[in-house]
Write a protein that holds these residues in place. Structure first.
Motif, PDB file in Angstrom:
ATOM      1  N   SER A 140     -43.811  62.836 -64.321  1.00 26.92           N
ATOM      2  CA  SER A 140     -43.112  61.621 -64.751  1.00 26.92           C
ATOM      3  C   SER A 140     -43.066  60.553 -63.668  1.00 26.92           C
ATOM      4  N   SER A 150     -37.916  61.300 -64.787  1.00 23.20           N
ATOM      5  CA  SER A 150     -37.301  62.552 -65.199  1.00 23.20           C
ATOM      6  C   SER A 150     -37.870  63.737 -64.433  1.00 23.20           C
ATOM      7  N   GLU A 151     -37.002  64.585 -63.918  1.00 19.16           N
ATOM      8  CA  GLU A 151     -37.455  65.821 -63.280  1.00 19.16           C
ATOM      9  C   GLU A 151     -37.817  66.865 -64.325  1.00 19.16           C
ATOM     10  N   GLU A 152     -37.437  66.640 -65.580  1.00 17.84           N
ATOM     11  CA  GLU A 152     -37.718  67.593 -66.649  1.00 17.84           C
ATOM     12  C   GLU A 152     -39.131  67.438 -67.210  1.00 17.84           C
ATOM     13  N   GLN A 174     -41.242  62.439 -75.072  1.00 17.84           N
ATOM     14  CA  GLN A 174     -40.153  62.622 -74.120  1.00 17.84           C
ATOM     15  C   GLN A 174     -39.949  61.363 -73.287  1.00 17.84           C
ATOM     16  N   GLN A 192     -36.192  52.536 -71.489  1.00 16.86           N
ATOM     17  CA  GLN A 192     -36.635  53.920 -71.391  1.00 16.86           C
ATOM     18  C   GLN A 192     -38.142  53.906 -71.563  1.00 16.86           C
ATOM     19  N   SER A 200     -33.159  63.288 -61.083  1.00 14.07           N
ATOM     20  CA  SER A 200     -34.317  62.439 -61.301  1.00 14.07           C
ATOM     21  C   SER A 200     -35.023  62.175 -59.983  1.00 14.07           C
TER      22      SER A 200
END
Length: 130
Positions: A95, A89-91, A49, A41, A2
């Motif tokens: 973000s 989030s790195e995904e 997401q 979250q 992250s």
């Protein structure tokens, strides 16, 4: 992995500050409480997401602890300080933008600052670095 930032706050969280931080995070972001409600979250409404995890705040009371953990740039902060971690989030591309905007709004309202593991997040989010 992250993208990490820590809001270091002189005042405790309150509902008004959290609501303002949600607005600052952006119109496409909403939050859900997880666990016993101490953590949040942040979700992207369009993509569905998780863009960030906001951990429950921790009260730091030990002098020198912030400097030991984060370095000289926070040495001027005297306890007690509320430590609130935000992990983008790195995904999810981009973000760090809502995550940093959330943390920055809290720091403005609760007399604090945001420490980032990478100062480039501030530029990405359109905010000034440290």
């Amino acid at each position: 992995m992250s993208k990490n930032m820590v809001a270091l706050l002189k005042k405790p969280l309150d509902e008004e500050a959290v609501a303002a931080a949600m607005v600052a995070a952006g119109p496409d972001v909403h939050a859900t409480a997880i666990g016993d409600g101490g953590a949040l979250q942040l979700w992207d409404r369009e993509g569905g997401q998780v863009v960030a995890l906001v951990e429950a705040p921790i009260l730091v009371r030990v002098p020198g602890e912030l400097e030991r953990l984060l370095g000289q740039e926070v040495a001027h902060l005297e306890p007690p300080i509320w430590w609130l971690e935000v992990h983008a989030s790195e995904e999810v591309e981009g973000s760090e933008v809502p995550a940093l905007r959330f943390a920055a709004e809290l720091s403005l309202r609760l007399d604090g600052m945001v420490w980032m593991d990478d100062p480039a997040y501030a530029e990405t989010a359109g905010l000034r670095s440290r």
